[in-house]
Design an enzyme around this catalytic site. Structure first.
Site, PDB file in Angstrom:
ATOM      1  N   LYS A 191     -60.519  79.358 -52.754  1.00 29.43           N
ATOM      2  CA  LYS A 191     -61.587  80.267 -53.399  1.00 29.43           C
ATOM      3  C   LYS A 191     -61.732  79.943 -54.814  1.00 29.43           C
ATOM      4  O   LYS A 191     -61.078  79.865 -55.697  1.00 29.43           O
ATOM      5  CB  LYS A 191     -60.953  81.745 -53.424  1.00 29.43           C
ATOM      6  CG  LYS A 191     -62.030  82.758 -53.785  1.00 29.43           C
ATOM      7  CD  LYS A 191     -61.875  83.962 -54.468  1.00 29.43           C
ATOM      8  CE  LYS A 191     -61.479  83.773 -55.834  1.00 29.43           C
ATOM      9  NZ  LYS A 191     -62.707  83.517 -56.832  1.00 29.43           N
ATOM     10  N   GLU A 266     -50.543  78.071 -62.256  1.00 34.09           N
ATOM     11  CA  GLU A 266     -50.860  76.929 -63.655  1.00 34.09           C
ATOM     12  C   GLU A 266     -51.691  77.903 -64.668  1.00 34.09           C
ATOM     13  O   GLU A 266     -52.725  78.229 -64.222  1.00 34.09           O
ATOM     14  CB  GLU A 266     -51.686  75.719 -63.322  1.00 34.09           C
ATOM     15  CG  GLU A 266     -50.830  74.864 -62.337  1.00 34.09           C
ATOM     16  CD  GLU A 266     -49.869  74.053 -63.077  1.00 34.09           C
ATOM     17  OE1 GLU A 266     -49.924  74.201 -64.505  1.00 34.09           O
ATOM     18  OE2 GLU A 266     -49.100  73.384 -62.620  1.00 34.09           O
ATOM     19  N   CYS A 300     -57.141  74.604 -70.688  1.00 32.03           N
ATOM     20  CA  CYS A 300     -55.963  75.190 -70.711  1.00 32.03           C
ATOM     21  C   CYS A 300     -54.931  74.609 -71.662  1.00 32.03           C
ATOM     22  O   CYS A 300     -54.346  74.807 -72.357  1.00 32.03           O
ATOM     23  CB  CYS A 300     -55.332  75.143 -69.348  1.00 32.03           C
ATOM     24  SG  CYS A 300     -54.992  73.705 -68.480  1.00 32.03           S
ATOM     25  N   GLU A 399     -55.148  83.069 -76.228  1.00 30.61           N
ATOM     26  CA  GLU A 399     -55.877  82.137 -75.744  1.00 30.61           C
ATOM     27  C   GLU A 399     -57.456  82.379 -75.988  1.00 30.61           C
ATOM     28  O   GLU A 399     -57.964  83.231 -75.212  1.00 30.61           O
ATOM     29  CB  GLU A 399     -55.671  81.667 -74.476  1.00 30.61           C
ATOM     30  CG  GLU A 399     -56.367  80.503 -73.709  1.00 30.61           C
ATOM     31  CD  GLU A 399     -56.050  80.067 -72.414  1.00 30.61           C
ATOM     32  OE1 GLU A 399     -56.353  81.223 -71.586  1.00 30.61           O
ATOM     33  OE2 GLU A 399     -55.952  79.069 -72.002  1.00 30.61           O
TER      34      GLU A 399
HETATM   35  P1  NAD Z   1     -59.079  83.857 -64.227  1.00 35.02           P
HETATM   36  O1  NAD Z   1     -57.725  84.039 -63.952  1.00 35.02           O
HETATM   37  O2  NAD Z   1     -60.200  84.779 -64.676  1.00 35.02           O
HETATM   38  O3  NAD Z   1     -59.806  83.195 -62.543  1.00 35.02           O
HETATM   39  C1  NAD Z   1     -59.244  82.271 -62.017  1.00 35.02           C
HETATM   40  C2  NAD Z   1     -59.356  82.656 -60.445  1.00 35.02           C
HETATM   41  O4  NAD Z   1     -58.766  83.411 -60.055  1.00 35.02           O
HETATM   42  C3  NAD Z   1     -60.898  82.761 -60.049  1.00 35.02           C
HETATM   43  O5  NAD Z   1     -61.294  82.296 -58.894  1.00 35.02           O
HETATM   44  C4  NAD Z   1     -60.972  84.435 -59.844  1.00 35.02           C
HETATM   45  O6  NAD Z   1     -61.953  84.661 -59.096  1.00 35.02           O
HETATM   46  C5  NAD Z   1     -59.527  84.518 -59.579  1.00 35.02           C
HETATM   47  N1  NAD Z   1     -59.084  85.754 -59.454  1.00 35.02           N
HETATM   48  C6  NAD Z   1     -59.252  86.715 -60.422  1.00 35.02           C
HETATM   49  N2  NAD Z   1     -58.374  87.769 -60.062  1.00 35.02           N
HETATM   50  C7  NAD Z   1     -57.996  87.689 -58.949  1.00 35.02           C
HETATM   51  C8  NAD Z   1     -57.079  88.648 -57.994  1.00 35.02           C
HETATM   52  N3  NAD Z   1     -56.598  89.726 -58.478  1.00 35.02           N
HETATM   53  N4  NAD Z   1     -56.767  87.926 -57.048  1.00 35.02           N
HETATM   54  C9  NAD Z   1     -56.919  86.714 -56.492  1.00 35.02           C
HETATM   55  N5  NAD Z   1     -57.876  85.754 -57.372  1.00 35.02           N
HETATM   56  C10 NAD Z   1     -58.248  86.487 -58.436  1.00 35.02           C
HETATM   57  O7  NAD Z   1     -59.270  82.618 -65.073  1.00 35.02           O
HETATM   58  P2  NAD Z   1     -60.712  81.813 -65.360  1.00 35.02           P
HETATM   59  O8  NAD Z   1     -61.366  82.513 -66.606  1.00 35.02           O
HETATM   60  O9  NAD Z   1     -61.548  81.307 -64.348  1.00 35.02           O
HETATM   61  O10 NAD Z   1     -59.915  80.530 -66.065  1.00 35.02           O
HETATM   62  C11 NAD Z   1     -59.545  80.292 -67.248  1.00 35.02           C
HETATM   63  C12 NAD Z   1     -58.035  80.414 -67.410  1.00 35.02           C
HETATM   64  O11 NAD Z   1     -57.414  79.259 -66.391  1.00 35.02           O
HETATM   65  C13 NAD Z   1     -57.680  80.098 -68.732  1.00 35.02           C
HETATM   66  O12 NAD Z   1     -56.592  80.909 -69.138  1.00 35.02           O
HETATM   67  C14 NAD Z   1     -57.008  78.604 -68.514  1.00 35.02           C
HETATM   68  O13 NAD Z   1     -56.060  78.345 -69.499  1.00 35.02           O
HETATM   69  C15 NAD Z   1     -56.711  78.699 -67.283  1.00 35.02           C
HETATM   70  N6  NAD Z   1     -56.299  77.190 -66.636  1.00 35.02           N
HETATM   71  C16 NAD Z   1     -55.157  76.664 -66.617  1.00 35.02           C
HETATM   72  C17 NAD Z   1     -54.869  75.405 -66.068  1.00 35.02           C
HETATM   73  C18 NAD Z   1     -53.602  74.973 -66.118  1.00 35.02           C
HETATM   74  O14 NAD Z   1     -53.391  74.038 -65.328  1.00 35.02           O
HETATM   75  N7  NAD Z   1     -52.293  75.762 -66.597  1.00 35.02           N
HETATM   76  C19 NAD Z   1     -55.918  74.590 -65.747  1.00 35.02           C
HETATM   77  C20 NAD Z   1     -57.142  75.103 -66.012  1.00 35.02           C
HETATM   78  C21 NAD Z   1     -57.496  76.493 -66.470  1.00 35.02           C
END
Ligand code: NAD
Length: 505
Positions: A191, A266, A300, A399
């Site tokens: 997803k 992650e 990130c 962040e």
């Molecule tokens: P997000 O947490 O809003 O969403 C990530 C994914 O989770 C999306 O596909 C979203 O639809 C899904 N999601 C949201 N709520 C959910 C739920 N209740 N159940 C299942 N899935 C759900 O994050 P974002 O805004 O898309 O991405 C940015 C974040 O990702 C930043 O905090 C960044 O640091 C982090 N990130 C971390 C890494 C790493 O390797 N540590 C890499 C890239 C991004």
């Protein structure tokens, strides 16, 4: 004023009018079920496609397809070499279509084409070669210490993976999840983020131009609380691999916990970039700018808190500010662009909201701090840097995930390390120093999963990557992914007859 335009009839590659799920080897028809959400081009604000959201029933179909492919299909049962052959085909088909995938990614996510075509795209294709090779080289263990037994440990695929990814590097990160999951004989349902569905829909379609059996790679599109939650909660899912924000990670871990499903998380970061007086300062400056502004600042692993030795701070920060002003912000498809638009409007507003927060908390704005006024439309934000009042301020603790650097100064390396560690996050850390003991001290004392010495953003796929503290649980690497996506099985056999009690004789 610049007007970047989007004209569907002049698009370099076809853009689907509606993006749907892909289940059991087939694209789901664009019927009227479920919500329709706009997929927006952040450089022009045009709606370039619609996402047809997968509801609970559609998620159920996708998980059942993955389940069937795992429980009855050929994929987990075929030889590793055969899987490797098919993964090589995937690498090839993705490489052949790199221009199109990179274009779709840039159009929908705003990441510069230089980056998607030159870096994320090749990494996407390489993920399949890399993890196929890891699986093909994997060995088990044997123990003979307890006589007369031989115990062998083999690893078996864990089952159906729910793979959930963010919007900031969709093709690079989500394909790493797919490749590391299927290489070991698992099947999956991906997803992607609802903000960036275009590229991955095409990637999954292209994956099916190979000999991959149907049902091994499935895709559902939709929002987290609808499609994502249905996926994580589904009893047919065995394991959850998530990359995204820390708040979402907590919700997913507790949901997965109810089903006792292993999770890899992650999550976010607020990493310290420590600039010492013993650094090659020209290189440290280049690295600090890349560390915070590349990928439009949405990464990130950004070096978002820049900690500078007070002795060199004025000069270093002055140069950083001058260079920030000179950065080319613009059309992400233009090869000259260094920073493109932020991914979507609400995110841009959130990032700009931190400028107001900084002002309220008494931080000093050094450069940027507003929506870029060179464009009629688009979510462009000026590269921004702020001198933080101290490390307790919100710009140092939260962040921001945009082109927004927070500067702090320190007097000695122990203070820098203490500031680096005063954070709920612990994803990465950077240090710039030509004095080895200083660099090693930072490496050993900063509590983060990766430390980069005199280099920005170097990702070694073989080595563990992941976070301490609120930055995550688990690691990505060759070995860590194998451990995560497989179950260990011990089989014990006596090598000779041995005395056994004869009960009931
Ligand atoms: P997000 O947490 O809003 O969403 C990530 C994914 O989770 C999306 O596909 C979203 O639809 C899904 N999601 C949201 N709520 C959910 C739920 N209740 N159940 C299942 N899935 C759900 O994050 P974002 O805004 O898309 O991405 C940015 C974040 O990702 C930043 O905090 C960044 O640091 C982090 N990130 C971390 C890494 C790493 O390797 N540590 C890499 C890239 C991004």
């Amino acid at each position: 004023m610049n007007a970047i335009t989007f004209d569907r009839t002049k698009a370099r590659f076809p853009i689907a009018e509606v993006v749907t799920s892909f289940i059991d080897g087939e694209g789901v028809p664009a019927d009227n079920r479920g919500e329709r959400l706009p997929a927006v081009c952040p450089a022009t604000e045009d709606t370039i496609s619609f996402l047809r959201e997968a509801d609970k029933d559609e998620v159920d179909l996708a998980v059942k397809a993955a389940r069937r492919a795992f429980d009855q299909g050929p994929w987990p049962r075929m030889s590793t070499d055969e899987r490797k052959r098919i993964m090589a085909q995937i690498k090839q088909v993705l490489t052949e279509n790199l221009d199109e995938i990179a274009y779709l990614e840039t159009l929908n996510a705003g990441i510069t084409h230089t980056h998607t075509r030159g870096f994320h795209g090749p990494r996407m294709a390489w993920n399949f070669e890399f993890f196929a090779e890891v699986a093909s080289q994997a060995a088990g263990q044997a123990y003979q210490q307890t006589k007369p037994y031989l115990s062998v440990v083999t690893r078996e695929p864990i089952g159906v993976g729910a793979l959930i990814g963010p919007w900031n590097a969709p093709i690079a990160l989500c394909t790493m999840k797919i490749a590391s999951c299927i290489a070991f004989g698992n099947t999956c349902v991906l997803k992607p983020s609802e903000f960036t569905p275009l590229s991955l829909r095409r990637v999954v379609e292209l994956i099916h131009k190979t000999d991959i059996p149907k049902g091994v790679v499935n895709l559902v599109n939709g929002r987290g609380h609808v499609t994502g939650d249905a996926l994580v909660s589904h009893p047919g899912v065995d394991v959850v691999s998530f990359t995204g924000g820390t708040t979402t990670g907590r919700a997913i871990a507790s949901r997965a916990g109810q089903g006792l499903k292993p999770v890899a998380l992650e999550l976010g970061g607020k990493s310290a970039n420590i600039i010492t007086a013993t650094a090659n300062l020209d290189r440290a400056l280049d690295g600090a700018l890349l560390g915070i502004y590349s990928n439009n600042g949405q990464q990130c692993l950004a070096g978002s808190r820049i900690l500078v030795d007070r002795k060199i701070a004025n000069e270093f920060i002055e140069k950083f500010v001058a260079r920030s002003r000179n950065i080319t912000v613009g059309d992400p498809l233009d090869p000259k662009t260094q920073v493109g638009p932020l991914a979507y409007e609400a995110h841009m507003k959130r990032v700009l909201g931190f400028v107001d927060i900084a002002k309220q908390e008494g931080d000093e704005l050094l450069v940027g701090g507003k929506r870029h006024d060179g464009f009629k439309k688009g979510y462009f934000v000026e590269p921004t840097a702020v001198m933080a009042k101290n490390n307790d301020t919100r710009i140092c603790q939260e962040e921001i995930f945009g082109p927004f650097a927070a500067f702090l100064t320190y007097d000695d390396i122990d203070e820098a390390i203490a500031i680096a560690n005063q954070s709920e996050f612990g994803l990465v850390g950077y240090v710039w120093s030509d004095h080895l003991p200083t660099a090693m001290k930072v490496s050993q004392q900063v509590r983060a999963g990766t430390i980069w010495v005199n280099t920005p953003l170097t990702r070694e796929l073989r080595a563990p990557f992941g976070g301490y503290k609120a930055s995550g649980i688990g690691r990505d690497s060759a070995e860590d992914c194998m451990m995560f996506f497989t179950e260990a099985k011990t089989t014990t056999i006596p090598l000779q007859e041995f005395p056994m009690a004869k009960w009931g004789v």
